[in-house]
Design a protein around this motif. Structure first.
Motif, mmCIF file in Angstrom:
data_model
loop_
_atom_site.group_PDB
_atom_site.id
_atom_site.type_symbol
_atom_site.label_atom_id
_atom_site.label_comp_id
_atom_site.label_asym_id
_atom_site.label_seq_id
_atom_site.Cartn_x
_atom_site.Cartn_y
_atom_site.Cartn_z
ATOM 1 N N CYS A 1 0.808 -1.219 0.000
ATOM 2 C CA CYS A 1 0.000 0.000 0.000
ATOM 3 C C CYS A 1 0.846 1.278 0.000
ATOM 4 O O CYS A 1 0.311 2.371 -0.078
ATOM 5 C CB CYS A 1 -0.943 0.019 1.201
ATOM 6 S SG CYS A 1 -0.113 0.080 2.796
ATOM 7 N N HIS A 2 2.151 1.150 0.117
ATOM 8 C CA HIS A 2 3.101 2.259 0.077
ATOM 9 C C HIS A 2 2.917 3.266 1.212
ATOM 10 O O HIS A 2 3.235 4.436 1.061
ATOM 11 C CB HIS A 2 3.066 2.984 -1.267
ATOM 12 C CG HIS A 2 3.275 2.065 -2.432
ATOM 13 N ND1 HIS A 2 4.477 1.457 -2.681
ATOM 14 C CD2 HIS A 2 2.433 1.606 -3.380
ATOM 15 C CE1 HIS A 2 4.371 0.690 -3.744
ATOM 16 N NE2 HIS A 2 3.128 0.751 -4.188
ATOM 17 N N SER A 3 2.376 2.820 2.347
ATOM 18 C CA SER A 3 2.300 3.672 3.530
ATOM 19 C C SER A 3 3.698 3.814 4.108
ATOM 20 O O SER A 3 4.440 2.842 4.187
ATOM 21 C CB SER A 3 1.380 3.050 4.579
ATOM 22 O OG SER A 3 0.073 3.000 4.116
ATOM 23 N N THR A 4 4.052 5.020 4.532
ATOM 24 C CA THR A 4 5.392 5.259 5.050
ATOM 25 C C THR A 4 5.394 5.239 6.567
ATOM 26 O O THR A 4 4.371 5.517 7.210
ATOM 27 C CB THR A 4 5.927 6.617 4.559
ATOM 28 O OG1 THR A 4 5.018 7.632 4.945
ATOM 29 C CG2 THR A 4 6.107 6.609 3.056
ATOM 30 N N ARG A 5 6.542 4.906 7.151
ATOM 31 C CA ARG A 5 6.775 4.875 8.592
ATOM 32 C C ARG A 5 5.729 4.031 9.323
ATOM 33 O O ARG A 5 5.202 4.419 10.352
ATOM 34 C CB ARG A 5 6.806 6.285 9.165
ATOM 35 C CG ARG A 5 7.928 7.120 8.576
ATOM 36 C CD ARG A 5 8.083 8.420 9.281
ATOM 37 N NE ARG A 5 8.481 8.157 10.662
ATOM 38 C CZ ARG A 5 8.259 8.979 11.672
ATOM 39 N NH1 ARG A 5 7.650 10.124 11.464
ATOM 40 N NH2 ARG A 5 8.652 8.677 12.884
ATOM 41 N N ILE A 6 5.432 2.865 8.763
ATOM 42 C CA ILE A 6 4.436 1.970 9.345
ATOM 43 C C ILE A 6 5.137 0.676 9.741
ATOM 44 O O ILE A 6 6.160 0.317 9.155
ATOM 45 C CB ILE A 6 3.296 1.720 8.338
ATOM 46 C CG1 ILE A 6 2.095 1.116 9.006
ATOM 47 C CG2 ILE A 6 3.745 0.882 7.167
ATOM 48 C CD1 ILE A 6 0.828 1.208 8.193
ATOM 49 N N LYS A 7 4.637 0.004 10.768
ATOM 50 C CA LYS A 7 5.271 -1.235 11.233
ATOM 51 C C LYS A 7 5.078 -2.358 10.225
ATOM 52 O O LYS A 7 3.960 -2.641 9.804
ATOM 53 C CB LYS A 7 4.691 -1.662 12.577
ATOM 54 C CG LYS A 7 5.109 -0.787 13.712
ATOM 55 C CD LYS A 7 4.617 -1.395 15.003
ATOM 56 C CE LYS A 7 4.170 -0.311 15.946
ATOM 57 N NZ LYS A 7 3.511 -0.844 17.128
ATOM 58 N N LEU A 8 6.165 -2.987 9.837
ATOM 59 C CA LEU A 8 6.140 -4.108 8.897
ATOM 60 C C LEU A 8 6.441 -5.379 9.684
ATOM 61 O O LEU A 8 7.594 -5.787 9.809
ATOM 62 C CB LEU A 8 7.178 -3.897 7.792
ATOM 63 C CG LEU A 8 7.038 -2.604 7.005
ATOM 64 C CD1 LEU A 8 8.172 -2.457 6.027
ATOM 65 C CD2 LEU A 8 5.708 -2.559 6.292
ATOM 66 N N LEU A 9 5.425 -5.989 10.218
ATOM 67 C CA LEU A 9 5.602 -7.122 11.119
ATOM 68 C C LEU A 9 5.025 -8.420 10.587
ATOM 69 O O LEU A 9 5.213 -9.463 11.193
ATOM 70 C CB LEU A 9 4.932 -6.810 12.465
ATOM 71 C CG LEU A 9 5.430 -5.573 13.180
ATOM 72 C CD1 LEU A 9 4.629 -5.353 14.443
ATOM 73 C CD2 LEU A 9 6.897 -5.715 13.513
ATOM 74 N N TYR A 10 4.318 -8.388 9.480
ATOM 75 C CA TYR A 10 3.590 -9.557 9.019
ATOM 76 C C TYR A 10 4.220 -10.121 7.749
ATOM 77 O O TYR A 10 4.201 -9.477 6.705
ATOM 78 C CB TYR A 10 2.127 -9.185 8.766
ATOM 79 C CG TYR A 10 1.484 -8.593 9.998
ATOM 80 C CD1 TYR A 10 0.911 -9.404 10.953
ATOM 81 C CD2 TYR A 10 1.511 -7.225 10.234
ATOM 82 C CE1 TYR A 10 0.340 -8.877 12.099
ATOM 83 C CE2 TYR A 10 0.947 -6.683 11.378
ATOM 84 C CZ TYR A 10 0.367 -7.520 12.310
ATOM 85 O OH TYR A 10 -0.175 -7.002 13.445
ATOM 86 N N PRO A 11 4.768 -11.332 7.803
ATOM 87 C CA PRO A 11 5.375 -11.932 6.603
ATOM 88 C C PRO A 11 4.309 -12.490 5.668
ATOM 89 O O PRO A 11 3.369 -13.148 6.098
ATOM 90 C CB PRO A 11 6.254 -13.041 7.171
ATOM 91 C CG PRO A 11 5.642 -13.387 8.475
ATOM 92 C CD PRO A 11 4.980 -12.145 8.991
ATOM 93 N N ARG A 12 4.428 -12.186 4.388
ATOM 94 C CA ARG A 12 3.574 -12.764 3.352
ATOM 95 C C ARG A 12 4.490 -13.387 2.316
ATOM 96 O O ARG A 12 5.575 -12.878 2.046
ATOM 97 C CB ARG A 12 2.724 -11.685 2.670
ATOM 98 C CG ARG A 12 1.595 -11.124 3.481
ATOM 99 C CD ARG A 12 0.447 -12.094 3.690
ATOM 100 N NE ARG A 12 -0.149 -12.573 2.461
ATOM 101 C CZ ARG A 12 -1.247 -12.074 1.922
ATOM 102 N NH1 ARG A 12 -1.870 -11.080 2.491
ATOM 103 N NH2 ARG A 12 -1.725 -12.578 0.807
#
Length: 63
Positions: A24-35
């Motif tokens: 979704c190209h949101s910036t400064r967001i937590k990336l915690l979910y592996p896909r």
């Protein structure tokens, strides 16, 4: 009662687990979910994109 260990594991991740979501190209967001993409590569996505359809995850460019 307070919970002193909550979120402590994020401190060991680069940038405290934050970045730009490749879906979704949101910036400064937590990336915690592996896909996993169809070709087998794993990417980390945000909480909202964890439930995204597989077609959106496969559309991520290889960068």
């Amino acid at each position: 009662m307070s919970k002193p260990k909550r979120g402590r594991s994020l401190w060991n991740l680069p940038s405290r687990g934050r970045g730009t979501c490749p879906v979704c190209h949101s910036t400064r967001i937590k990336l915690l979910y592996p896909r996993t993409k169809t070709d087998g590569t794993a990417v980390k996505v945000c909480k909202r994109c964890d439930k995204a359809p597989q077609s959106k995850v496969d559309a991520i460019s290889a960068s």
